[in-house]
Scaffold this active site. Structure first.
Site, short mmCIF file in Angstrom:
data_model
loop_
_atom_site.label_atom_id
_atom_site.label_comp_id
_atom_site.label_asym_id
_atom_site.label_seq_id
_atom_site.Cartn_x
_atom_site.Cartn_y
_atom_site.Cartn_z
N ARG A 261 0.83 -1.20 0.00
CA ARG A 261 0.00 0.00 0.00
C ARG A 261 0.86 1.25 0.00
NH1 ARG A 261 -4.76 -1.77 4.37
NH2 ARG A 261 -5.23 -3.75 3.30
N ARG A 276 2.25 0.79 10.35
CA ARG A 276 1.77 1.17 9.01
C ARG A 276 2.93 1.15 8.03
NH1 ARG A 276 -3.05 3.54 7.95
NH2 ARG A 276 -3.41 3.89 10.16
N GLU A 348 -6.40 -1.40 15.60
CA GLU A 348 -6.99 -2.34 14.67
C GLU A 348 -6.00 -3.44 14.26
OE1 GLU A 348 -8.46 -0.57 11.05
OE2 GLU A 348 -8.31 -2.49 9.99
N SER A 351 -10.22 -6.48 10.34
CA SER A 351 -11.42 -5.79 9.91
C SER A 351 -12.22 -6.80 9.11
CB SER A 351 -11.01 -4.60 9.03
OG SER A 351 -12.10 -3.76 8.82
N ARG A 390 1.06 -6.37 12.67
CA ARG A 390 0.46 -5.82 13.89
C ARG A 390 0.35 -6.88 14.98
NH1 ARG A 390 -3.98 -1.29 11.77
NH2 ARG A 390 -2.42 -0.10 10.58
#
Length: 426
Positions: A261, A276, A348, A351, A390
């Site tokens: 990403r 991230r 998070e 999801s 994560r």
RNA sequence: GGAAGAGUGGCAGAGUGGUUGAAUGCACCAGUCUUGAAAACUGGCAAGGGUUCACGCCCUUCGUGGGUUCAAAUCCCACCUCUUCCGCCA
């Protein structure tokens, strides 16, 4: 993508739902475009019908040895008209599609109202965050002190938002992936898939990354290939353009892949550490169900993700996203947030979204009941199970031992790490 | 990357310019027969869209996109995919 006939029937209902996401009324514009398009289509089809009929006549006359010049001239005169109308109709059709593809999914009724993430609603909580008497170290401090996490050299070759893991941490990353996959396949009944990481534009359109979110994707400069931002893309597109027997549903897939990403929209956010990154590993779950089973499947899938965190004995909570925070393609989303001690908050880590028929319409993925003629669009769901980077952060910080700077290996990971009890600097 | 061949309905497989949305077989569905099943026989069986209160009528689709023609699965061009051979390569 939406069912135009449904919008025609109930425009107010759609507008009302979109308003929950903060969108102005869309239906009148959609319906105007649709009406223009259908008008042109009808007109065009009449001309085509006339042309077809006359052409058949010509065929008959000619095979009977007659002279068809007069009719041929007549049909010829239709040509320009048809070409012009075709052009117009194509543009009108494109306009409808462009309009529709930019509008987010309809929200499930039980999604709570609210404009942003502050209005998400906690629905479950597991475990108790450890109370710490000193300021907890974050995963960067822990990893660098162990000599197993190297941001500087990663930046040297790749820039910001990359990391090099070594030794125990590299192995733990792999252990997490193995543990997640094994649990999914042996306990949750998912099918392991090793899919492509490069996909074509069509696939990204199907799972709604395109056209709206192209900015966050890495693309090949000379071919139509994009790096997947999540294996949701690869797994969901398996059923694109298919008509599946209902008895073969649900299909439940899982894959362990890197994800890429650009993080274009999050400059300055989470710049420190592994939270991230431009590249990270994730184990993904994707389910394809009949329309009547997706709500049930959504709960099941979320349960699968929760199960992993429970086995890792990490404190977490499950929230349902409010209207304003629910993603473009989702009708309802549960987030799992794991406790991150250094930030003294839940972050998070998964999801899980029910996309309803939104992606299926874009992909033209349908199912059919045995013996029935009609097809229905399938429902698609996706969820992280879990984000590996994560998860590693969470394990490092929650299992940190201040006494020696080491990280205990969670019970369920030990067998994947050769029985190792604790990662210590060497 | 080079050469040759191929892409047709759920599958197999006909079809090289004119009622061909597409023969035939298999699969599937319904029925007849049978105590039941099998076999045999009869019928049905692509998707999407427009229009209609409805029956229906019509349009589009034979890998994708263009083109030629009154008319394209059929001819031409480009691209994609697959197969085989050669080259390169983990």
């Amino acid at each position: 993508m939406f069912d135009l006939r449904a919008i025609r029937k109930n425009p107010e209902q759609f507008d009302k739902n979109w308003a929950r996401r903060g969108l102005s009324a869309q239906s009148s514009e959609i319906l105007a475009l649709d009406e223009a398009n259908r008008g042109l289509q009808t007109e065009l089809q009449e001309l085509l019908a006339a042309r077809n009929e006359k052409s058949k006549e010509i065929g008959k006359i000619k095979s009977a040895g007659g002279d068809a010049d007069a009719i041929m001239a007549e049909v010829s005169s239709l040509k320009d008209k048809i070409a012009k109308l075709e052009e117009q109709q194509k543009i009108a059709d494109e306009a409808v599609k462009t309009k529709l593809s930019g509008i987010p999914n309809i929200l499930a009724e039980d999604v709570p109202d609210g404009p942003d993430e502050d209005h998400n609603v906690e629905i479950r909580k597991y475990g108790t965050p450890k109370s710490l008497n000193s300021i907890p170290k974050d995963h960067v401090d822990i990893g660098e002190a162990l000599g197993m996490m190297d941001f500087a050299n990663a930046a040297k070759m790749s820039g910001s938002r990359f990391v090099i893991l070594n030794a125990g941490l590299a192995r733990m990353e792999r252990a997490l992936a193995q543990f997640f996959l094994d649990t999914h396949t042996s306990e949750h009944g998912l099918t392991e898939v090793s899919p492509p990481l490069l996909v074509k534009s069509d696939a990204l359109y199907g799972t709604n990354q395109l056209p709206k979110f192209a900015d966050d994707l890495f693309k090949s400069s000379d071919t139509d290939h994009w790096l997947i931002p999540t294996s949701e893309v690869s797994l969901t597109n398996i059923v694109a353009e298919e008509i599946i027997d209902e008895e073969d549903l649900p299909r439940r897939y899982t894959a362990f892949t890197p994800c890429f990403r650009k993080e274009a929209g999050s400059a300055g956010k989470d710049t420190r550490g592994m939270i991230r990154q431009h590249q990270f590993y994730k184990v993904e779950m994707v389910s394809v169900t009949t329309p009547d089973k997706s709500i049930e499947e959504h709960e099941r899938m979320t349960g699968c993700a929760e199960n992993l965190l429970k086995k890792l004995e990490l404190p977490f909570r499950t929230i349902v996203l409010c209207a304003g925070d629910t993603g473009f393609g989702a009708s309802k989303t549960y987030d799992l947030e794991v406790w991150v001690p250094s930030q003294e908050t839940y972050r998070e880590i998964s999801s899980c979204s029910n996309c309803w028929d939104f992606q299926a319409r874009r992909m033209n993925a349908r199912c059919r009941a045995k013996g029935e003629k009609d097809t229905k669009f399938v429902h698609t769901l996706n969820g992280s199970g879990l984000a590996i980077g994560r998860a590693l952060v969470a394990v490092m910080e929650n299992y940190y031992d201040p006494a020696d700077g080491g990280v205990f290996v969670p019970e369920v990971l030990k067998s994947y790490m050769g029985g190792l009890e604790k990662i210590l600097s060497c």
